[in-house]
Design an enzyme around this catalytic site. Sequence first.
Site, PDB file in Angstrom:
ATOM      1  N   CYS A 246      35.793  40.799  23.403  1.00 45.06           N
ATOM      2  CA  CYS A 246      35.244  41.020  22.092  1.00 45.06           C
ATOM      3  C   CYS A 246      34.525  42.299  22.004  1.00 45.06           C
ATOM      4  O   CYS A 246      33.604  42.703  22.653  1.00 45.06           O
ATOM      5  CB  CYS A 246      34.016  39.697  22.049  1.00 45.06           C
ATOM      6  SG  CYS A 246      34.862  38.088  21.996  1.00 45.06           S
TER       7      CYS A 246
ATOM      8  N   ARG B  36      39.022  46.921  24.939  1.00 40.45           N
ATOM      9  CA  ARG B  36      38.305  45.819  25.633  1.00 40.45           C
ATOM     10  C   ARG B  36      39.199  44.472  25.718  1.00 40.45           C
ATOM     11  O   ARG B  36      38.590  43.566  26.443  1.00 40.45           O
ATOM     12  CB  ARG B  36      37.098  45.510  24.928  1.00 40.45           C
ATOM     13  CG  ARG B  36      35.963  46.802  24.841  1.00 40.45           C
ATOM     14  CD  ARG B  36      34.799  46.453  23.750  1.00 40.45           C
ATOM     15  NE  ARG B  36      33.992  45.577  24.222  1.00 40.45           N
ATOM     16  CZ  ARG B  36      32.746  45.788  24.725  1.00 40.45           C
ATOM     17  NH1 ARG B  36      32.475  47.134  25.203  1.00 40.45           N
ATOM     18  NH2 ARG B  36      31.900  44.953  25.320  1.00 40.45           N
TER      19      ARG B  36
ATOM     20  N   TRP C 299      38.070  37.677  21.537  1.00 46.57           N
ATOM     21  CA  TRP C 299      38.857  37.351  22.596  1.00 46.57           C
ATOM     22  C   TRP C 299      38.413  35.813  23.033  1.00 46.57           C
ATOM     23  O   TRP C 299      37.352  35.565  23.248  1.00 46.57           O
ATOM     24  CB  TRP C 299      38.534  38.138  24.061  1.00 46.57           C
ATOM     25  CG  TRP C 299      39.450  38.015  25.096  1.00 46.57           C
ATOM     26  CD1 TRP C 299      40.672  38.394  25.261  1.00 46.57           C
ATOM     27  CD2 TRP C 299      39.255  37.024  26.314  1.00 46.57           C
ATOM     28  NE1 TRP C 299      41.159  38.113  26.494  1.00 46.57           N
ATOM     29  CE2 TRP C 299      40.313  37.140  27.231  1.00 46.57           C
ATOM     30  CE3 TRP C 299      38.249  35.928  26.527  1.00 46.57           C
ATOM     31  CZ2 TRP C 299      40.505  36.321  28.152  1.00 46.57           C
ATOM     32  CZ3 TRP C 299      38.290  35.460  27.691  1.00 46.57           C
ATOM     33  CH2 TRP C 299      39.407  35.708  28.432  1.00 46.57           C
TER      34      TRP C 299
ATOM     35  N   ASN D 123      29.344  38.207  19.923  1.00 51.61           N
ATOM     36  CA  ASN D 123      30.248  38.151  21.240  1.00 51.61           C
ATOM     37  C   ASN D 123      29.426  37.108  22.170  1.00 51.61           C
ATOM     38  O   ASN D 123      28.070  37.053  22.023  1.00 51.61           O
ATOM     39  CB  ASN D 123      30.180  39.518  21.908  1.00 51.61           C
ATOM     40  CG  ASN D 123      30.909  40.521  20.964  1.00 51.61           C
ATOM     41  OD1 ASN D 123      31.668  40.122  20.245  1.00 51.61           O
ATOM     42  ND2 ASN D 123      30.711  41.761  21.145  1.00 51.61           N
ATOM     43  N   GLY D 124      29.972  36.643  23.221  1.00 51.07           N
ATOM     44  CA  GLY D 124      29.367  35.946  24.263  1.00 51.07           C
ATOM     45  C   GLY D 124      29.471  34.570  24.245  1.00 51.07           C
ATOM     46  O   GLY D 124      30.395  34.036  23.412  1.00 51.07           O
TER      47      GLY D 124
ATOM     48  N   GLU E  23      45.969  45.572  45.606  1.00 49.31           N
ATOM     49  CA  GLU E  23      45.704  46.552  44.288  1.00 49.31           C
ATOM     50  C   GLU E  23      47.090  46.804  43.481  1.00 49.31           C
ATOM     51  O   GLU E  23      47.150  46.525  42.214  1.00 49.31           O
ATOM     52  CB  GLU E  23      45.046  47.791  44.392  1.00 49.31           C
ATOM     53  CG  GLU E  23      44.625  48.651  43.254  1.00 49.31           C
ATOM     54  CD  GLU E  23      43.983  47.793  42.172  1.00 49.31           C
ATOM     55  OE1 GLU E  23      43.431  46.726  42.218  1.00 49.31           O
ATOM     56  OE2 GLU E  23      44.117  48.364  41.148  1.00 49.31           O
TER      57      GLU E  23
ATOM     58  N   LYS F  35      48.283  45.347  39.878  1.00 49.53           N
ATOM     59  CA  LYS F  35      48.654  46.347  38.894  1.00 49.53           C
ATOM     60  C   LYS F  35      49.778  45.884  38.163  1.00 49.53           C
ATOM     61  O   LYS F  35      50.024  45.780  37.097  1.00 49.53           O
ATOM     62  CB  LYS F  35      48.742  47.838  39.123  1.00 49.53           C
ATOM     63  CG  LYS F  35      47.788  48.685  39.682  1.00 49.53           C
ATOM     64  CD  LYS F  35      46.788  48.942  38.478  1.00 49.53           C
ATOM     65  CE  LYS F  35      45.696  47.914  38.187  1.00 49.53           C
ATOM     66  NZ  LYS F  35      44.348  48.078  38.823  1.00 49.53           N
TER      67      LYS F  35
ATOM     68  N   GLU G 291      49.338  42.732  36.145  1.00 42.06           N
ATOM     69  CA  GLU G 291      48.898  42.540  35.017  1.00 42.06           C
ATOM     70  C   GLU G 291      49.529  43.180  33.818  1.00 42.06           C
ATOM     71  O   GLU G 291      49.306  42.878  32.633  1.00 42.06           O
ATOM     72  CB  GLU G 291      47.348  43.062  35.082  1.00 42.06           C
ATOM     73  CG  GLU G 291      46.902  44.425  35.758  1.00 42.06           C
ATOM     74  CD  GLU G 291      45.644  44.840  35.559  1.00 42.06           C
ATOM     75  OE1 GLU G 291      44.884  44.243  35.158  1.00 42.06           O
ATOM     76  OE2 GLU G 291      45.543  45.491  36.653  1.00 42.06           O
TER      77      GLU G 291
ATOM     78  N   LYS H 162      39.160  44.191  29.015  1.00 43.26           N
ATOM     79  CA  LYS H 162      38.892  45.350  29.865  1.00 43.26           C
ATOM     80  C   LYS H 162      37.528  44.994  30.223  1.00 43.26           C
ATOM     81  O   LYS H 162      37.088  45.159  31.373  1.00 43.26           O
ATOM     82  CB  LYS H 162      38.646  46.693  28.961  1.00 43.26           C
ATOM     83  CG  LYS H 162      38.251  47.905  29.754  1.00 43.26           C
ATOM     84  CD  LYS H 162      39.376  48.278  30.667  1.00 43.26           C
ATOM     85  CE  LYS H 162      39.031  49.368  31.494  1.00 43.26           C
ATOM     86  NZ  LYS H 162      39.719  49.727  32.693  1.00 43.26           N
TER      87      LYS H 162
HETATM   88  C1  F6R Z   1      42.347  45.116  36.790  1.00 40.67           C
HETATM   89  C2  F6R Z   1      40.936  45.147  36.229  1.00 40.67           C
HETATM   90  C3  F6R Z   1      40.018  44.096  36.537  1.00 40.67           C
HETATM   91  C4  F6R Z   1      38.730  44.782  36.964  1.00 40.67           C
HETATM   92  C5  F6R Z   1      37.665  43.607  36.883  1.00 40.67           C
HETATM   93  C6  F6R Z   1      36.481  43.843  36.946  1.00 40.67           C
HETATM   94  O1  F6R Z   1      42.997  46.525  36.537  1.00 40.67           O
HETATM   95  O2  F6R Z   1      40.582  46.136  35.629  1.00 40.67           O
HETATM   96  O3  F6R Z   1      40.386  43.538  37.513  1.00 40.67           O
HETATM   97  O4  F6R Z   1      38.570  45.427  37.750  1.00 40.67           O
HETATM   98  O5  F6R Z   1      37.670  42.663  35.666  1.00 40.67           O
HETATM   99  O6  F6R Z   1      35.920  44.860  35.991  1.00 40.67           O
HETATM  100  P1  F6R Z   1      34.675  45.790  36.455  1.00 40.67           P
HETATM  101  O7  F6R Z   1      35.105  46.779  37.381  1.00 40.67           O
HETATM  102  O8  F6R Z   1      34.299  46.409  34.922  1.00 40.67           O
HETATM  103  O9  F6R Z   1      33.596  45.008  36.902  1.00 40.67           O
END
Ligand code: F6R
Length: 599
Positions: free
Chosen positions: A2, A27, A72, A98-99, A476, A480, A483, A594
Site C-alpha cells: 500500500c 512496494r 495491497w 494504509n495499514g 536465499e 529468489k 518469488e 516490497k
Molecule cells: C525477498 C524479500 C523479502 C524481504 C522481507 C523483509 O526478496 O525482499 O523476503 O527480505 O520481506 O523485508 P525487510 O528487509 O524490508 O524487513
Amino acid sequence: MCGIVGYIGQEDTKEILLNGLEKLEYRGYDSAGIATLNGGVNISKVKGRIATLREAVDENIHSTLGIGHTRWATHGAPSKENAHPHQSTSGRFTIVHNGVIENYMDVKNEYLADVELKSETDTEIIVQLIEVLNNELQDVNAAFRKAVNLLTGSYAIALIDAEDENTIYVAKNKSPLLVGLGEDFNAVASDSMAALHITDQFLELMDKETVLLRREEVIIQDPNGKNVTREPFTAELDTTDIEKGTYPHFMLKEIDEQPFVIRKIIQQYKNEDDQIKLDPEIREAMKQCDRIYIIAAGTSYHAGLLGKQFIEKLANIPVEVHVASEFSYNMPLLSEKPLFIYISQSGETADSRSVLVQTKELGHPALTITNVPGSTLSREADYTLHLHAGPEIAVASTKAYTAQMAVLAILAVDTARAKGLELDFDPMQELAIVANAMEALTDQKEALEELAKDYLPTTRNCFFIGRGIDFYVGLEGSLKLKEISYIQAEGFAGGELKHGTIALIEEGTPVIALATQKNVNYSIRGNVQEVEARGANSMIISMKGLNKDGDAFVIPHVHDLLTPLVSVIPLQLISYYAALHRDCDVDKPRNLAKSVTVE
Ligand code: F6R
C-alpha cells in the site's frame, strides 16, 4: 505494501499523483485510485496497474488538490470496489488509508450501526466514523482527531473534505508517512520517492500525530490537538537513483550495483587511518552483551543466519537468529544481557517492529541495520547501522542482502577488536576483493542466462543444497527463484535431503548445489551424486581452488567467510533469467509487496 500520495498546491494534481503512485509501485499493490477536488470530488479507481488507472482518469478534470493510493489487499479481495479512495455516505469525506485497523468491528458496532457500508474494507469504517463524528461535533479537525484516537492498529491516512478546498487531513500510527514541503504547495507520501519529483524537503511524522496540510502551511498536532514544531530534513536521494535507466528491470540494475555498494560500504565504514568507523555506543553495546538476538524476515533473515556465523566466529559472542513473525508470540528464554539486532532493508517490516516494541518494553537495547535510516525500525531502535545500498526498488531483494552481510562482517570484526581478540582478517581488504569478484560475475550474464535456460525452462520445482554457510545461501537462492519465477524451490542442508525430500527427486529434477567451503567440499559432492543417481539434473556452483571438472559455474576465490556475498550472485542472475524466460513480472511478482507493513 500500500502506498499513499497527496498534493495540495497550484499545479494540476492528476499527473503529480499518478507520477507519485508510479514511484510507489515497487512496494507491491493490486489496485489503485485517485480522488481530486474542484467544486466536487472526482474519483477514479481500478483493479490492476497504474497504467490502467492512467487510462481511467478523465483528462478534462483539473484540480490542485488530490489524494492517491496503491492497495495491497488485506480486508476484502483486490477489486475496484475495495480499491481506495473510499467515501462517506454523503460523499463529503474521501479517504485513502494504509495499514490494518484492529478494532474495526468494535467501531462499526458502536458508531456505525445505522450506516450502510459499500465495501468490505476496514478503511471505509474510518471515513464513515469521521462523518458520524463530524455530524455530532460540527468541526472536521476535531472529528478527524477523535476518530483516529478511537482506532487501534496501524494506519497512514489522507482525507479530503468536499467542503474545504484548502486542507488535506493526515494521520499516522505505525504505518510510514512523510510530509513533503514546497514553496507554494505541500504533499504527503508513504516514502520520499513518491514526492521526489516535486521536493527534497520532508517532515517526519510521529505515531498518533495528525496534520492539517494546506497550500501555505503544515500544522502538526499531537493526539490532544497541541501544535508540534519539527525541522524538515533533506532526502538524500537523487531521482536517477529511482529510475531504471537503460536496464530492462530494476532487479538487473540492482544486481549490477552490488560491487559499487560494497565499495561504498568500505568507504563509509573506514576512517582516515583506515580503521573501522563505527558509533562508539554500538561498539560498547556489542561488547557488553552476553548474547545477540537477530530478528528479521525473508531475505534479511537469511542475511542474519550469515551474520550469526560472522559474529560467533570472529567476535566469539553467541547469536540466535529468529524469524520476526514467530518471535513476537513465542519468545525464547532470554539471556541476562541480550542485544537485539533488527535487520531490515525497508526498516518498516511490521513483524520485526512488533518484536522491537516488545523488547524495548522489556528494556533491552536494540540496533537496527537498515537501508532506510529514517525508517520506523531505525527511529525506534537505540542505534542504527546504514546499508548505503541506495533505494532497492525490485521486490526481490538483492543488493540489500549483500550489503547486510558486508555491514554484519564489519560489525563482527569491530567487536572482536574491541574485545581485544586477535584476528587474521582485514574486512575492508577482503570486501574489496569481494567487490572485484562480484564485478567478474555480473560480467558473465550470458553464461548464467544459458544455465537458467538449460536447467529451469519448464520445471515445476527445484532444490538448492549446500553445507555450512552454503546452506544459508541456498535458502536465499531458493527464495529468489520462487518469488520471481513461481518455480517451487526449496533450500536444504546437503545431508538432509536423504532424510525425506529425496523422495521428490525424479528424472530431470533440477538440484543446484553450492560448493564453496573446503571442509565440506567432499561431502556436498557426495550429496550431488546421491541425487544424480535418482535422475536429478544437478548443477554445481563452486569456488576457484575447490572446483572440479564438470562444475557448471565457478566463482572467483574470496575469503571463506565472505563467499555468500559472491556465490549468491549467480543464484540471483539464474533466478532473474528463469523468471524472464517464463514471462514473469520480474520486478513486481504476484502477491508480493516490497515493504511489508502489516503483521
Ligand atoms: C525477498 C524479500 C523479502 C524481504 C522481507 C523483509 O526478496 O525482499 O523476503 O527480505 O520481506 O523485508 P525487510 O528487509 O524490508 O524487513
